[in-house]
Design an enzyme around this catalytic site. Structure first.
Site, PDB file in Angstrom:
ATOM      1  N   CYS A  73       0.948  -1.260   0.015  1.00  0.00           N
ATOM      2  CA  CYS A  73       0.149  -0.024  -0.133  1.00  0.00           C
ATOM      3  C   CYS A  73       0.802   1.293   0.108  1.00  0.00           C
ATOM      4  O   CYS A  73       1.752   1.430   0.665  1.00  0.00           O
ATOM      5  CB  CYS A  73      -0.982   0.082   1.415  1.00  0.00           C
ATOM      6  N   CYS A  79      -1.835   6.456   6.487  1.00  0.00           N
ATOM      7  CA  CYS A  79      -3.293   6.036   6.849  1.00  0.00           C
ATOM      8  C   CYS A  79      -3.349   5.542   8.184  1.00  0.00           C
ATOM      9  O   CYS A  79      -4.278   5.817   9.102  1.00  0.00           O
ATOM     10  CB  CYS A  79      -3.755   4.993   5.459  1.00  0.00           C
ATOM     11  N   CYS A  82      -4.155  -0.179   8.749  1.00  0.00           N
ATOM     12  CA  CYS A  82      -3.325  -1.583   8.804  1.00  0.00           C
ATOM     13  C   CYS A  82      -1.861  -1.232   9.319  1.00  0.00           C
ATOM     14  O   CYS A  82      -1.013  -0.748   9.002  1.00  0.00           O
ATOM     15  CB  CYS A  82      -3.263  -1.892   7.152  1.00  0.00           C
ATOM     16  N   CYS A 162      -7.820   1.331  -1.894  1.00  0.00           N
ATOM     17  CA  CYS A 162      -7.547   0.827  -0.566  1.00  0.00           C
ATOM     18  C   CYS A 162      -7.048  -0.785  -0.870  1.00  0.00           C
ATOM     19  O   CYS A 162      -7.941  -1.485  -1.469  1.00  0.00           O
ATOM     20  CB  CYS A 162      -8.455   1.111   0.364  1.00  0.00           C
ATOM     21  N   GLN A 283     -20.728  -8.074  10.007  1.00  0.00           N
ATOM     22  CA  GLN A 283     -19.245  -8.050   9.775  1.00  0.00           C
ATOM     23  C   GLN A 283     -18.578  -7.348   8.784  1.00  0.00           C
ATOM     24  O   GLN A 283     -19.368  -7.555   7.431  1.00  0.00           O
ATOM     25  CB  GLN A 283     -19.042  -9.549  10.068  1.00  0.00           C
ATOM     26  N   TYR A 312     -26.865  -8.783  21.626  1.00  0.00           N
ATOM     27  CA  TYR A 312     -26.180  -8.023  20.742  1.00  0.00           C
ATOM     28  C   TYR A 312     -26.581  -8.695  19.310  1.00  0.00           C
ATOM     29  O   TYR A 312     -25.549  -8.871  18.571  1.00  0.00           O
ATOM     30  CB  TYR A 312     -24.497  -7.961  20.957  1.00  0.00           C
ATOM     31  N   ASP A 333     -31.193  -5.489  20.195  1.00  0.00           N
ATOM     32  CA  ASP A 333     -30.268  -4.897  19.682  1.00  0.00           C
ATOM     33  C   ASP A 333     -30.717  -3.384  20.033  1.00  0.00           C
ATOM     34  O   ASP A 333     -31.842  -3.030  19.991  1.00  0.00           O
ATOM     35  CB  ASP A 333     -29.799  -4.971  17.933  1.00  0.00           C
ATOM     36  N   ASP A 376     -22.253 -11.448  21.321  1.00  0.00           N
ATOM     37  CA  ASP A 376     -21.221 -10.833  20.378  1.00  0.00           C
ATOM     38  C   ASP A 376     -21.312  -9.443  20.598  1.00  0.00           C
ATOM     39  O   ASP A 376     -21.746  -8.531  19.918  1.00  0.00           O
ATOM     40  CB  ASP A 376     -21.764 -11.024  18.722  1.00  0.00           C
ATOM     41  N   CYS A 403     -14.534  -9.038  19.297  1.00  0.00           N
ATOM     42  CA  CYS A 403     -13.485  -8.401  18.393  1.00  0.00           C
ATOM     43  C   CYS A 403     -12.445  -7.731  19.233  1.00  0.00           C
ATOM     44  O   CYS A 403     -11.655  -6.738  18.742  1.00  0.00           O
ATOM     45  CB  CYS A 403     -14.455  -7.582  17.747  1.00  0.00           C
TER      46      CYS A 403
END
Length: 445
Positions: A73, A79, A82, A162, A283, A312, A333, A376, A403
């Site tokens: 990249c 940026c 990543c 990207c 996701q 969730y 939710d 989740d 996550c």
């Protein structure tokens, strides 16, 4: 010792930390070095200094890791989206397994030393996997530009190609900026102007259908922009306007209006399809979502007698995987549009608008007892009130989809008092970043 800003030091990098930075030790002080890799010897300059740690930038690599690669990249450093693209992908997968162990070591839930942390399930082609983008818009150099803010700033880094973004969504956002410039649509400025502040573009992997949300601080006229977009990109099925007048980092406001097209697009995972309205959570990586949900179903090992709570729940996408496998499904939710989708996607389920920490205790007070629970949560992890309810009611089976390795390890401190942690399965949902997803199988003691 306290290191001084701009002090230059030699440093051996001992590991990669949970944010993807190299970690070393200089005369008793922990030093975090973004861009450095385990096993490297660097010459670094101190950027910030606190009593117990410091951060530094690499001035020179005296010894490079054999796993260092050149990022593909062009704007990788500017940026910041990543964090570990300079690390060979097979090693990224090992790091994401290790970062779970680091979090467990920090919080020390009961028995963590013997937890089975399984090898990270990665991707064959870890590029162009993000099916959703949320780019900020700003008027810079006589032109509307879209991208992400550089780390710890409000300086926009324009992104036009990207490496991890779905190519169709990237092409659409590039066209959006041209049209916003051409039609002179008001663009948000923190100090002076109202207008469009963010654009969300999402593409359904299963059908190819696309939806857009323009997030604006005020009403804007987008008819000509919409006409041009829908003519050039027939895969666009929904265009919406969300009004967010708050002077905060929150992306969305409470008001969303469909300006053009359908209420929702159709997406698919595993062996079923479902509806996604513009603000509904799903996701970011559809290919790995199949892996994640398959692992969640396997970890739950549900039976026909189970009453399942899908906390969730979002649009009910995980709950839908258990249709026909359990006796009943309930979920909740905070986003009303997501619950509307969930009622369509899981018509026999019971879904309510509200927080998990409010709705689940209410159901318990009404006499409902779940035998199976899947959570989740967002990156903040489980609310204490919900944790207390879980500890009090102790569903026989539980699956935690996380996550955020830190809040997962924190929550396991309480959960491990009543549950055995059978295993943790790492799934690489976000290649080239320091984040990983985890599926945890828990069984009541």
């Amino acid at each position: 010792m306290t290191l001084k800003i701009k002090q230059k030091i030699p440093l051996k990098i001992k590991k990669i930390g949970i944010n993807g930075e190299g970690v070393g030790n200089f005369k008793g002080t922990t030093v975090f070095v973004p861009g450095a890799l385990k096993g490297e010897d660097v010459y670094a300059e101190i950027v910030t200094s606190e009593r117990n740690y410091a951060t530094a930038k690499v001035l020179k690599l005296n010894k490079k890791s054999s796993h260092r690669v050149v990022p593909m990249c062009d704007i990788y450093k500017q940026c910041g989206g990543c964090q570990i693209m300079h690390l060979a992908y097979p090693q990224q997968l090992l790091f994401k397994q290790d970062v779970l162990r680091q979090a467990l070591q920090k919080f020390k839930p009961e028995g963590y030393e013997t937890y089975e942390v399984r090898k990270t399930i990665g991707m064959k082609k870890p590029e162009h996997y993000r099916a959703k983008l949320q780019f900020q818009t700003r008027f810079l150099g006589e032109k509307v530009r879209a991208g992400l803010f550089a780390e710890n700033s409000h300086k926009l880094v324009e992104i036009k190609n990207c490496l991890v973004q779905d190519e169709t969504t990237q092409a659409i956002i590039n066209e959006v900026t041209e049209l916003l410039t051409f039609h002179r649509i008001p663009i948000y400025n923190e100090r002076k102007f109202d207008g469009i502040r963010t654009v969300m573009v999402r593409r359904a992997n299963h059908t190819g259908e696309v939806q857009l949300i323009f997030i604006s601080s005020t009403q804007v006229e987008l008819t000509r922009t919409i006409d041009s977009l829908t003519e050039k990109f027939p895969e666009i099925k929904t265009i919406a306007l969300n009004i967010n007048r708050k002077k905060s980092s929150e992306i969305y406001g409470d008001e969303t209006e469909i300006l053009w097209g359908e209420r929702a697009i159709l997406e698919g995972v595993l062996d079923y399809t479902f509806e996604l309205s513009p603000r509904a959570f799903y996701q970011l990586n559809p290919e790995q979502t199949n892996v994640l949900y398959r692992e969640a179903v396997k970890a739950m090992d549900a039976s026909a007698d189970d009453d399942l709570i899908d906390a969730y729940s979002g649009t009910g996408t995980i709950g839908r995987a258990f249709v026909g496998k359990v006796k009943s499904i309930r979920g909740m939710d905070v986003i009303a549009e997501s619950i509307e989708d969930a009622k369509v996607n899981v018509p026999d389920g019971i879904y309510e608008v509200g927080t998990a920490e409010t709705v689940v205790p209410k159901w318990v007070a009404e006499g409902f007892r779940a035998t199976a629970l899947i959570v989740d949560p967002p990156r903040t992890g489980l609310d204490n009130k919900l944790l207390d309810t879980i500890i009090a009611t102790q569903p026989e089976k539980m699956v935690y989809v996380s996550c955020n390795v830190s809040t997962l390890a924190r929550d396991l401190v309480k959960l491990a008092s009543v549950y055995d942690v059978k295993y943790i399965q790492s799934v690489d949902m976000f290649p080239h970043t320091a984040r990983t997803e985890a599926v945890v199988k828990l069984v009541r003691k």
